[in-house]
Design an enzyme around this catalytic site. Structure first.
Site, mmCIF file in Angstrom:
data_model
loop_
_atom_site.group_PDB
_atom_site.id
_atom_site.type_symbol
_atom_site.label_atom_id
_atom_site.label_comp_id
_atom_site.label_asym_id
_atom_site.label_seq_id
_atom_site.Cartn_x
_atom_site.Cartn_y
_atom_site.Cartn_z
ATOM 1 N N ASN A 9 0.853 -1.189 0.000
ATOM 2 C CA ASN A 9 0.000 0.000 0.000
ATOM 3 C C ASN A 9 0.893 1.245 0.000
ATOM 4 O O ASN A 9 1.722 1.422 0.898
ATOM 5 C CB ASN A 9 -0.903 -0.049 1.248
ATOM 6 N N ARG A 51 -6.857 12.895 1.031
ATOM 7 C CA ARG A 51 -5.771 13.330 1.919
ATOM 8 C C ARG A 51 -4.424 12.750 1.521
ATOM 9 O O ARG A 51 -3.391 13.279 1.894
ATOM 10 C CB ARG A 51 -6.088 13.003 3.372
ATOM 11 N N GLY A 218 1.120 -1.346 4.310
ATOM 12 C CA GLY A 218 1.568 -0.042 3.832
ATOM 13 C C GLY A 218 2.338 0.772 4.840
ATOM 14 O O GLY A 218 3.554 0.958 4.723
ATOM 15 N N HIS A 219 1.638 1.240 5.861
ATOM 16 C CA HIS A 219 2.212 2.261 6.746
ATOM 17 C C HIS A 219 3.575 1.866 7.305
ATOM 18 O O HIS A 219 4.531 2.648 7.267
ATOM 19 C CB HIS A 219 1.218 2.548 7.884
HETATM 20 N N1 PXP Z 1 -5.959 -3.149 3.943
HETATM 21 C C1 PXP Z 1 -6.904 -2.194 3.949
HETATM 22 C C2 PXP Z 1 -8.275 -2.549 3.489
HETATM 23 C C3 PXP Z 1 -6.602 -0.871 4.347
HETATM 24 O O1 PXP Z 1 -7.570 0.063 4.356
HETATM 25 C C4 PXP Z 1 -5.273 -0.563 4.717
HETATM 26 C C5 PXP Z 1 -4.912 0.828 5.092
HETATM 27 O O2 PXP Z 1 -5.216 1.708 4.077
HETATM 28 C C6 PXP Z 1 -4.323 -1.590 4.674
HETATM 29 C C7 PXP Z 1 -4.693 -2.879 4.309
HETATM 30 C C8 PXP Z 1 -2.893 -1.350 5.014
HETATM 31 O O3 PXP Z 1 -2.770 -0.962 6.348
HETATM 32 P P1 PXP Z 1 -1.396 -0.390 6.861
HETATM 33 O O4 PXP Z 1 -1.124 0.847 6.063
HETATM 34 O O5 PXP Z 1 -1.658 -0.109 8.307
HETATM 35 O O6 PXP Z 1 -0.365 -1.440 6.630
#
Ligand code: PXP
Length: 246
Positions: A9, A51, A218-219
């Site tokens: 992500n 955002r 992602g994060h």
């Molecule tokens: N899956 C979904 C459906 C999400 O909304 C997100 C965050 O946008 C993620 C996975 C990934 O989460 P993170 O960024 O905390 O790893």
């Protein structure tokens, strides 16, 4: 066990860019690096308030990517029209509140079954693999199956929070619920994905669920890339996922 796919992500590459209103860092460049590092897909969430990811980012990703795009969106008419225009490989329906910092919970499918069934029908007809982001809750999983979703993505946020906040009993309970619901969703013929809040420390036990087909992360990867670089961070995540299934 089948190999687990990793969707990277890239939302927070856009968050950093938008913090300064600059042209960099470029999410498309991050997506290409992710591909080189072994990602199997790219995930991007076009939020109602834009955002992080922008409409132009989605256009550019659709144009430039050779990996499949998993387009995360709220169940609104505006987002449905955008998805139908781009026809990404996958669409993941997520709940969205303006005031939240991140996607805090799963979608309430059971209470909105009719509306969501109608909402996803054109997306399915357009050839998008429709996924529903939900809590590890049997009622929501059954509803997701009834509305014709191909995939459920289980929200791992509560498990990860409990781990990082030092609440091992809660962590273990959340992990057990995820494990049970992963098997349950699979038994209903749903493809099972998971994600939210996963880190190097929390990914292993989830990656070991035999029914799981994909993780979206992602994060943490974008945060860790500050210290070790994006490609090494993704490679290390990939290595831990594969080790958990070996
Ligand atoms: N899956 C979904 C459906 C999400 O909304 C997100 C965050 O946008 C993620 C996975 C990934 O989460 P993170 O960024 O905390 O790893």
């Amino acid at each position: 066990m089948d190999k687990l796919r990793l969707g990277v992500n890239i939302d927070h590459v856009a968050t950093v860019r938008n913090a300064r209103g600059s042209a960099y860092p470029d999410p498309v460049r991050a997506a290409k690096l992710a591909e080189a590092a072994g990602a199997d897909g790219i995930t991007a969430h076009l939020r109602e308030d834009r955002r992080h990811i922008s409409d132009a980012d989605i256009e550019a990703l659709m144009e430039a990517l050779s990996l499949p795009l998993n387009f995360e969106m709220a169940a609104t008419e505006e987002m449905q029209a955008i998805a139908l225009r781009h026809r990404p490989h996958a669409v993941c329906i997520v709940p969205e509140k303006r005031e939240e910092r991140t996607t805090e919970g799963g979608l309430e499918v059971a209470r909105e079954e009719n509306r969501l069934a109608h909402f996803i029908a054109p997306l399915r007809e357009a050839g998008c693999r429709v996924s529903i982001f939900i809590a590890a809750d049997a009622r929501q999983i059954e509803a997701a199956a009834r509305i014709g979703a191909a995939v459920v993505e289980l929200h791992t946020g509560a498990y990860c929070d409990a781990h990082h906040e030092g609440r091992p009993d809660d962590r273990d309970r959340e992990l057990e619920a995820l494990r049970e619901m992963s098997a349950f969703a699979d038994s209903l013929g749903l493809e099972v994905h998971a994600g939210h809040g996963l880190t190097f420390d929390t990914v292993g036990p989830v990656a070991a669920f035999p029914e799981l087909r994909e993780l979206n992360i992602g994060h943490f990867l974008i945060a860790e890339s500050i210290f070790m670089g994006l490609e090494p961070a993704i490679r290390e995540m990939r290595r831990r996922m594969d080790a958990a299934r070996a």
